[in-house]
Design an enzyme around this catalytic site. Structure first.
Site, PDB file in Angstrom:
ATOM      1  N   TYR A  28       9.982  49.449  44.024  1.00 29.89           N
ATOM      2  CA  TYR A  28       8.816  49.678  44.885  1.00 29.89           C
ATOM      3  C   TYR A  28       7.608  48.880  44.394  1.00 29.89           C
ATOM      4  O   TYR A  28       6.907  48.259  45.176  1.00 29.89           O
ATOM      5  CB  TYR A  28       8.514  51.177  44.933  1.00 29.89           C
ATOM      6  CG  TYR A  28       7.474  51.558  45.950  1.00 29.89           C
ATOM      7  CD1 TYR A  28       7.799  51.683  47.294  1.00 29.89           C
ATOM      8  CD2 TYR A  28       6.166  51.806  45.561  1.00 29.89           C
ATOM      9  CE1 TYR A  28       6.845  52.037  48.234  1.00 29.89           C
ATOM     10  CE2 TYR A  28       5.205  52.163  46.500  1.00 29.89           C
ATOM     11  CZ  TYR A  28       5.545  52.272  47.829  1.00 29.89           C
ATOM     12  OH  TYR A  28       4.593  52.622  48.760  1.00 29.89           O
ATOM     13  N   ALA A  59      12.587  56.031  43.779  1.00 28.50           N
ATOM     14  CA  ALA A  59      13.023  56.796  42.604  1.00 28.50           C
ATOM     15  C   ALA A  59      13.925  57.974  42.968  1.00 28.50           C
ATOM     16  O   ALA A  59      14.808  58.343  42.202  1.00 28.50           O
ATOM     17  CB  ALA A  59      11.806  57.286  41.831  1.00 28.50           C
ATOM     18  N   LEU A  60      13.719  58.562  44.130  1.00 31.37           N
ATOM     19  CA  LEU A  60      14.563  59.687  44.536  1.00 31.37           C
ATOM     20  C   LEU A  60      16.007  59.270  44.790  1.00 31.37           C
ATOM     21  O   LEU A  60      16.925  60.084  44.678  1.00 31.37           O
ATOM     22  CB  LEU A  60      13.994  60.370  45.777  1.00 31.37           C
ATOM     23  CG  LEU A  60      12.729  61.193  45.555  1.00 31.37           C
ATOM     24  CD1 LEU A  60      12.191  61.701  46.887  1.00 31.37           C
ATOM     25  CD2 LEU A  60      12.985  62.349  44.599  1.00 31.37           C
ATOM     26  N   GLU A  61      16.229  58.011  45.120  1.00 29.53           N
ATOM     27  CA  GLU A  61      17.582  57.528  45.397  1.00 29.53           C
ATOM     28  C   GLU A  61      18.332  57.073  44.151  1.00 29.53           C
ATOM     29  O   GLU A  61      19.548  56.883  44.186  1.00 29.53           O
ATOM     30  CB  GLU A  61      17.537  56.396  46.422  1.00 29.53           C
ATOM     31  CG  GLU A  61      17.154  56.837  47.818  1.00 29.53           C
ATOM     32  CD  GLU A  61      15.668  57.133  47.987  1.00 29.53           C
ATOM     33  OE1 GLU A  61      15.344  58.085  48.723  1.00 29.53           O
ATOM     34  OE2 GLU A  61      14.830  56.424  47.381  1.00 29.53           O
ATOM     35  N   VAL A  84       6.664  55.501  39.375  1.00 26.82           N
ATOM     36  CA  VAL A  84       5.957  56.386  40.309  1.00 26.82           C
ATOM     37  C   VAL A  84       4.518  56.483  39.813  1.00 26.82           C
ATOM     38  O   VAL A  84       4.279  56.921  38.682  1.00 26.82           O
ATOM     39  CB  VAL A  84       6.607  57.785  40.366  1.00 26.82           C
ATOM     40  CG1 VAL A  84       5.926  58.640  41.426  1.00 26.82           C
ATOM     41  CG2 VAL A  84       8.106  57.683  40.616  1.00 26.82           C
ATOM     42  N   HIS A  91       3.107  64.351  46.764  1.00 30.60           N
ATOM     43  CA  HIS A  91       4.369  63.592  46.778  1.00 30.60           C
ATOM     44  C   HIS A  91       4.726  63.110  45.372  1.00 30.60           C
ATOM     45  O   HIS A  91       5.906  63.064  45.007  1.00 30.60           O
ATOM     46  CB  HIS A  91       4.244  62.414  47.745  1.00 30.60           C
ATOM     47  CG  HIS A  91       5.504  61.618  47.893  1.00 30.60           C
ATOM     48  ND1 HIS A  91       6.639  62.130  48.468  1.00 30.60           N
ATOM     49  CD2 HIS A  91       5.793  60.339  47.544  1.00 30.60           C
ATOM     50  CE1 HIS A  91       7.590  61.210  48.471  1.00 30.60           C
ATOM     51  NE2 HIS A  91       7.092  60.113  47.911  1.00 30.60           N
TER      52      HIS A  91
END
Length: 169
Positions: A28, A59-61, A84, A91
């Site tokens: 990202y 990051a969630l993936e 992040v 969030h």
């Protein structure tokens, strides 16, 4: 300031058979991700190991990609990378907590994972932590995965049975 502290670093593990690691990165913040990747690659190669790399949206993936790779491929360990940066909403907490929790759960299930997902307040903190010539958190995450692989190999064959044993066994 955290950047001036010194910490003990374990000696690099050695291997009879070169491990194969998967670097899973959420790019990202591409410049920060590139520094994390550079550190991870250098550490893996210095240990005589090999690597492949895959990118995911965020990051969630990262934990999901690691789980898919664990089910379908033949890697000895994983390096989770990303960044992040706190924003204006909650969030940040969700992404930090959930990605970390998922990686920990996978680790407790026996996967050898080095967590190099930076969770920072601002870009300046991220840059310092990612830079290979500064805190080198990508290299540190790769080193953690390599140490866990070495530990797992040390105890290979010692897996304990869980559950009931048949009568007479």
């Amino acid at each position: 300031m955290a950047g001036t502290e010194t910490h003990y670093t374990l000696p690099r593990p050695t291997f009879d058979e070169a491990p194969k690691l998967l670097i899973v990165v959420a790019p990202y913040y591409k410049d920060i991700a590139d520094d994390l990747i550079a550190g991870a690659k250098a550490e893996i190669e210095a240990a005589g190991a090999t690597w492949e790399i895959v990118e995911v949206p965020g990051a969630l993936e990262v934990p999901t990609a690691i789980r898919i790779a664990d089910r379908t491929a033949d890697f000895d360990g994983y390096v989770a990378l990303g960044c992040v940066i706190r924003g204006e909403t909650t969030h940040y907490e969700t992404v930090c907590n959930d990605s970390s929790r998922a990686l920990s759960t996978l680790g407790l299930a026996g996967l050898c994972i080095g967590n190099g997902i930076l969770t920072v307040e601002n870009r300046d903190q991220a840059v310092v932590r990612a830079a290979v010539d500064q805190q080198n958190k990508g290299g540190g995450a790769a080193a953690a995965a390599l140490h866990l692989i070495a530990l797992g190999r040390k105890w290979t064959g010692g897996e304990k049975q869980v559950g009931f044993r048949p009568v007479g066994a």
